[in-house]
Motif scaffolding. Structure first.
Motif, short mmCIF file in Angstrom:
data_model
loop_
_atom_site.label_atom_id
_atom_site.label_comp_id
_atom_site.label_asym_id
_atom_site.label_seq_id
_atom_site.Cartn_x
_atom_site.Cartn_y
_atom_site.Cartn_z
N GLY A 1 0.81 -1.21 0.00
CA GLY A 1 0.00 0.00 0.00
C GLY A 1 0.84 1.27 0.00
N PHE A 2 2.08 1.16 0.45
CA PHE A 2 2.99 2.32 0.47
C PHE A 2 3.84 2.42 -0.80
N THR A 3 3.67 1.49 -1.74
CA THR A 3 4.48 1.48 -2.97
C THR A 3 4.45 2.82 -3.70
N PRO A 4 3.33 3.55 -3.73
CA PRO A 4 3.35 4.86 -4.39
C PRO A 4 4.40 5.83 -3.82
N GLN A 5 4.97 5.52 -2.66
CA GLN A 5 6.04 6.37 -2.13
C GLN A 5 7.28 6.35 -3.02
N TYR A 6 7.39 5.35 -3.90
CA TYR A 6 8.49 5.37 -4.88
C TYR A 6 8.52 6.70 -5.61
N ALA A 7 7.35 7.21 -5.99
CA ALA A 7 7.28 8.48 -6.71
C ALA A 7 7.85 9.62 -5.86
N GLY A 8 7.48 9.67 -4.59
CA GLY A 8 7.98 10.71 -3.70
C GLY A 8 9.47 10.58 -3.43
N LEU A 9 9.94 9.35 -3.32
CA LEU A 9 11.38 9.13 -3.13
C LEU A 9 12.16 9.61 -4.35
N GLU A 10 11.64 9.31 -5.53
CA GLU A 10 12.31 9.75 -6.76
C GLU A 10 12.27 11.28 -6.86
N THR A 11 11.17 11.90 -6.45
CA THR A 11 11.07 13.37 -6.47
C THR A 11 12.13 13.98 -5.55
N LEU A 12 12.27 13.42 -4.35
CA LEU A 12 13.31 13.91 -3.43
C LEU A 12 14.69 13.76 -4.04
N TYR A 13 14.95 12.59 -4.62
CA TYR A 13 16.25 12.32 -5.21
C TYR A 13 16.56 13.31 -6.33
N GLN A 14 15.61 13.52 -7.22
CA GLN A 14 15.82 14.44 -8.33
C GLN A 14 16.02 15.88 -7.84
N ALA A 15 15.26 16.26 -6.83
CA ALA A 15 15.31 17.64 -6.34
C ALA A 15 16.60 17.95 -5.58
N HIS A 16 17.18 16.94 -4.93
CA HIS A 16 18.28 17.23 -4.00
C HIS A 16 19.56 16.44 -4.26
N ARG A 17 19.61 15.64 -5.30
CA ARG A 17 20.82 14.84 -5.51
C ARG A 17 22.04 15.71 -5.81
N ASN A 18 21.84 16.81 -6.52
CA ASN A 18 22.99 17.69 -6.81
C ASN A 18 23.50 18.40 -5.56
N ALA A 19 22.64 18.49 -4.53
CA ALA A 19 23.05 19.07 -3.25
C ALA A 19 23.68 18.03 -2.33
N GLY A 20 23.62 16.74 -2.74
CA GLY A 20 24.29 15.70 -1.96
C GLY A 20 23.41 14.60 -1.40
N LEU A 21 22.15 14.49 -1.84
CA LEU A 21 21.26 13.43 -1.36
C LEU A 21 21.33 12.21 -2.28
N THR A 22 21.39 11.04 -1.67
CA THR A 22 21.21 9.79 -2.40
C THR A 22 20.17 8.96 -1.66
N VAL A 23 19.19 8.46 -2.39
CA VAL A 23 18.20 7.53 -1.85
C VAL A 23 18.69 6.13 -2.20
N LEU A 24 18.68 5.24 -1.22
CA LEU A 24 19.09 3.86 -1.44
C LEU A 24 17.91 2.94 -1.15
N GLY A 25 17.43 2.23 -2.17
CA GLY A 25 16.30 1.33 -2.02
C GLY A 25 16.75 -0.11 -1.82
N PHE A 26 16.19 -0.76 -0.80
CA PHE A 26 16.50 -2.15 -0.49
C PHE A 26 15.22 -2.97 -0.53
N PRO A 27 14.93 -3.65 -1.64
CA PRO A 27 13.73 -4.49 -1.72
C PRO A 27 13.75 -5.57 -0.64
#
Length: 164
Positions: free
Chosen positions: A37-63
């Motif tokens: 039910g929380f799978t749609p959070q993938y979209a929010g995680l990708e949004t965070l990554y795209q918005a802040h990766r150049n500032a130094g954020l990396t999201v790491l997904g562990f299935p």
């Protein structure tokens, strides 16, 4: 004292990857699943990554398939799902266990650093999140119900903090 940089994990492509490669970055570590039910959070995680990766954020997904068999697929199926359904570009890893005797060493460490409610260490469900600072130390643990957008202010604060 350990840091996240002392660990490695298999990438979704099967290659062993030292987490030391992320030294100096802010990390958001998340146990993910494709049929939750929380799978749609993938979209929010990708949004965070795209918005802040150049500032130094990396999201790491562990299935992880330990909760209601909600990640039944192979690594290739997981990668295809994440790519086609959510256009995920942040790093994904091979399927792991986060609880029990076979819990990945990274997750044993994360849970020990930031226990959950009432001091319990076990991960309760998919999309539990750990925010790790530039120094490799766990800043905070978030429940699956904490949305990516809802924790963005903490990520921004971590990005603004100096490393070490």
């Amino acid at each position: 004292m350990s840091t996240i940089y002392d660990f490695s994990a298999r990438g979704i492509d099967g290659t062993e990857q030292a987490l030391d490669q992320y030294r100096g970055r802010v990390l958001l570590v998340v146990n993910v699943a494709s049929k939750c039910g929380f799978t749609p959070q993938y979209a929010g995680l990708e949004t965070l990554y795209q918005a802040h990766r150049n500032a130094g954020l990396t999201v790491l997904g562990f299935p992880c398939d330990q909760f209601g068999h909600q990640e039944p697929g192979s690594e290739e199926e997981i990668r295809a799902f994440c790519s086609t359904k959510y256009d995920v570009s942040f790093p994904l890893h091979a399927k792991i266990e986060v609880n029990g005797a076979n819990a990945h060493p990274l997750y044993r460490w994360l849970k020990g650093e930031k226990p959950g409610v009432f001091g319990t260490e076990g991960i309760k469900w998919n999309f539990t999140k750990f925010l790790v600072g530039r120094d490799g130390q766990v800043i905070r643990r978030y429940a699956p119900t904490d949305t990516p957008a809802g924790i963005e202010k903490d990520i921004l604060r971590a990005l603004a903090a100096p490393a070490g």
